[in-house]
Motif scaffolding. Sequence first.
Motif, PDB file in Angstrom:
ATOM      1  N   LYS A  27       0.833  -1.208   0.000  1.00 44.12           N
ATOM      2  CA  LYS A  27       0.000   0.000   0.000  1.00 44.12           C
ATOM      3  C   LYS A  27       0.870   1.260   0.000  1.00 44.12           C
ATOM      4  N   HIS A  28       1.926   1.242   0.800  1.00 43.26           N
ATOM      5  CA  HIS A  28       2.837   2.382   0.888  1.00 43.26           C
ATOM      6  C   HIS A  28       3.531   2.647  -0.448  1.00 43.26           C
ATOM      7  N   LEU A  29       3.869   1.582  -1.166  1.00 49.79           N
ATOM      8  CA  LEU A  29       4.635   1.718  -2.404  1.00 49.79           C
ATOM      9  C   LEU A  29       3.767   1.901  -3.647  1.00 49.79           C
ATOM     10  N   SER A  30       2.454   1.807  -3.501  1.00 49.75           N
ATOM     11  CA  SER A  30       1.575   1.822  -4.673  1.00 49.75           C
ATOM     12  C   SER A  30       1.663   3.110  -5.480  1.00 49.75           C
ATOM     13  N   ASP A  31       2.053   4.200  -4.841  1.00 49.11           N
ATOM     14  CA  ASP A  31       2.158   5.486  -5.555  1.00 49.11           C
ATOM     15  C   ASP A  31       3.503   5.663  -6.251  1.00 49.11           C
ATOM     16  N   SER A  32       4.487   4.834  -5.906  1.00 48.92           N
ATOM     17  CA  SER A  32       5.822   5.026  -6.468  1.00 48.92           C
ATOM     18  C   SER A  32       6.278   3.860  -7.351  1.00 48.92           C
ATOM     19  N   ALA A  33       5.464   2.817  -7.459  1.00 49.47           N
ATOM     20  CA  ALA A  33       5.811   1.672  -8.308  1.00 49.47           C
ATOM     21  C   ALA A  33       4.533   1.082  -8.895  1.00 49.47           C
ATOM     22  N   SER A  34       4.644   0.488 -10.083  1.00 52.15           N
ATOM     23  CA  SER A  34       3.481  -0.140 -10.706  1.00 52.15           C
ATOM     24  C   SER A  34       3.171  -1.461 -10.025  1.00 52.15           C
ATOM     25  N   GLN A  35       1.951  -1.960 -10.218  1.00 53.11           N
ATOM     26  CA  GLN A  35       1.560  -3.227  -9.610  1.00 53.11           C
ATOM     27  C   GLN A  35       2.433  -4.372 -10.125  1.00 53.11           C
ATOM     28  N   THR A  36       2.790  -4.328 -11.396  1.00 52.58           N
ATOM     29  CA  THR A  36       3.624  -5.396 -11.957  1.00 52.58           C
ATOM     30  C   THR A  36       5.029  -5.370 -11.349  1.00 52.58           C
ATOM     31  N   ILE A 185       8.801 -19.812  -9.813  1.00 53.00           N
ATOM     32  CA  ILE A 185       7.863 -19.743 -10.940  1.00 53.00           C
ATOM     33  C   ILE A 185       7.221 -18.355 -11.012  1.00 53.00           C
ATOM     34  N   ALA A 186       6.823 -17.820  -9.863  1.00 50.98           N
ATOM     35  CA  ALA A 186       6.184 -16.497  -9.831  1.00 50.98           C
ATOM     36  C   ALA A 186       7.135 -15.410 -10.307  1.00 50.98           C
ATOM     37  N   THR A 187       8.418 -15.510  -9.935  1.00 53.30           N
ATOM     38  CA  THR A 187       9.406 -14.516 -10.380  1.00 53.30           C
ATOM     39  C   THR A 187       9.569 -14.561 -11.891  1.00 53.30           C
ATOM     40  N   LEU A 188       9.691 -15.760 -12.440  1.00 54.05           N
ATOM     41  CA  LEU A 188       9.881 -15.912 -13.879  1.00 54.05           C
ATOM     42  C   LEU A 188       8.682 -15.397 -14.662  1.00 54.05           C
ATOM     43  N   VAL A 189       7.476 -15.791 -14.256  1.00 57.30           N
ATOM     44  CA  VAL A 189       6.269 -15.412 -14.993  1.00 57.30           C
ATOM     45  C   VAL A 189       5.988 -13.916 -14.876  1.00 57.30           C
ATOM     46  N   SER A 190       6.265 -13.324 -13.700  1.00 54.66           N
ATOM     47  CA  SER A 190       5.953 -11.898 -13.497  1.00 54.66           C
ATOM     48  C   SER A 190       7.007 -10.970 -14.089  1.00 54.66           C
ATOM     49  N   LEU A 191       8.114 -11.516 -14.583  1.00 55.14           N
ATOM     50  CA  LEU A 191       9.167 -10.690 -15.171  1.00 55.14           C
ATOM     51  C   LEU A 191       8.678  -9.921 -16.389  1.00 55.14           C
ATOM     52  N   PHE A 192       7.965 -10.595 -17.283  1.00 51.40           N
ATOM     53  CA  PHE A 192       7.587  -9.974 -18.554  1.00 51.40           C
ATOM     54  C   PHE A 192       6.571  -8.847 -18.384  1.00 51.40           C
ATOM     55  N   PRO A 193       5.520  -8.997 -17.594  1.00 52.96           N
ATOM     56  CA  PRO A 193       4.622  -7.858 -17.357  1.00 52.96           C
ATOM     57  C   PRO A 193       5.347  -6.677 -16.712  1.00 52.96           C
ATOM     58  N   MET A 194       6.310  -6.963 -15.822  1.00 57.30           N
ATOM     59  CA  MET A 194       7.061  -5.903 -15.170  1.00 57.30           C
ATOM     60  C   MET A 194       7.876  -5.096 -16.170  1.00 57.30           C
ATOM     61  N   ASN A 197       5.683  -2.733 -18.151  1.00 59.02           N
ATOM     62  CA  ASN A 197       5.130  -1.606 -17.388  1.00 59.02           C
ATOM     63  C   ASN A 197       6.173  -0.952 -16.482  1.00 59.02           C
ATOM     64  N   TRP A 198       7.424  -0.951 -16.904  1.00 60.33           N
ATOM     65  CA  TRP A 198       8.489  -0.403 -16.069  1.00 60.33           C
ATOM     66  C   TRP A 198       8.340   1.100 -15.870  1.00 60.33           C
ATOM     67  N   GLN A 199       8.626   1.556 -14.648  1.00 59.87           N
ATOM     68  CA  GLN A 199       8.705   2.977 -14.359  1.00 59.87           C
ATOM     69  C   GLN A 199       9.803   3.201 -13.330  1.00 59.87           C
ATOM     70  N   PRO A 200      10.499   4.365 -13.387  1.00 66.10           N
ATOM     71  CA  PRO A 200      11.607   4.620 -12.444  1.00 66.10           C
ATOM     72  C   PRO A 200      11.119   4.613 -10.995  1.00 66.10           C
ATOM     73  N   MET A 201      12.015   4.179 -10.073  1.00 64.68           N
ATOM     74  CA  MET A 201      11.686   4.156  -8.653  1.00 64.68           C
ATOM     75  C   MET A 201      12.793   4.823  -7.847  1.00 64.68           C
ATOM     76  N   SER A 202      12.423   5.366  -6.685  1.00 60.30           N
ATOM     77  CA  SER A 202      13.384   6.050  -5.817  1.00 60.30           C
ATOM     78  C   SER A 202      14.226   5.032  -5.049  1.00 60.30           C
ATOM     79  N   ASP A 203      15.344   5.518  -4.467  1.00 62.48           N
ATOM     80  CA  ASP A 203      16.197   4.644  -3.655  1.00 62.48           C
ATOM     81  C   ASP A 203      15.433   4.101  -2.451  1.00 62.48           C
ATOM     82  N   GLU A 204      14.582   4.933  -1.856  1.00 63.79           N
ATOM     83  CA  GLU A 204      13.801   4.501  -0.704  1.00 63.79           C
ATOM     84  C   GLU A 204      12.866   3.357  -1.078  1.00 63.79           C
TER      85      GLU A 204
END
Length: 283
Positions: A27-36, A185-194, A197-204
Amino acid sequence: MNPSIWIGALSLILAEALFAGVGAMVKHLSDSASQTQLVFFRNLFALIALLPVVGRLGLTGLKTQKPALHIIRATSGLIAMYCFFYVLSHIPLAQAMMALLIAPFVIPFIARFWLREIITTKTWVAMAIGFCGAGFVLQPNEGGISIYIALALLCACLVAFTKCAIRKMSDTEPSARTVFYFTGIATLVSLFPMLINWQPMSDEAWLWLIAMGIMAAAGQLLMTKSFQLASPARIGLLTYTNVLFAAGLGYWFWNETLSSGLFIGIGLIIWAGNITLRQRWLI
């Protein structure tokens, strides 16, 4: 009572506390990173946190007799994760967690017909009491969020199925192996949607993602161990403790109101948990 049931129950309670913490981080990160991104990095950092455990298992320890069940468990778990992370970004934490608490109500149905486990009358009554207790904790607001609640309920059904799948594999699959295959398996499958939908993220944000992955890995190990030690129909009701942790986190970080229903719900949940664990009516 069999000590393994107590250990399984305590493991599940701790796992639910960690999952509530992961939900708060999402919830905290939802504004700074995409769901994927949240889904992928939650799984990636959890997988990294598991490497020491995997190292102790070795290649022989990773060999599985039930690859199909691992794929089914990973698929249902990943779909549930996407749904729930989306829901968390749109409604209050405790409200989302409460909607997810339909899972313990679904578990005995799946356990009865898939695992052929006997469900006692007291367990059915305990489920009803626990479900009412969760309803008292924080009731969903009316209007404008029905689609999110519906997604949370779908997620709850998938979670219930996942927990029964863990139990189905418990005769041959240790907890570390089960969590490794799910996370891998979840890491491999979720790689492509990520990547799409990539967007820059802060160090925090990166620091929060790492912490989220570690907590998720620990929670998965504890949850898997709990359902290997005890039947989902027997201890699954303790998943209701999740809403108590979520309510506390929501109050602390987002000033979500703690209603009088919370305290009524706590009493009902404790009563229901006592019934399902001890098979007695009184606390």
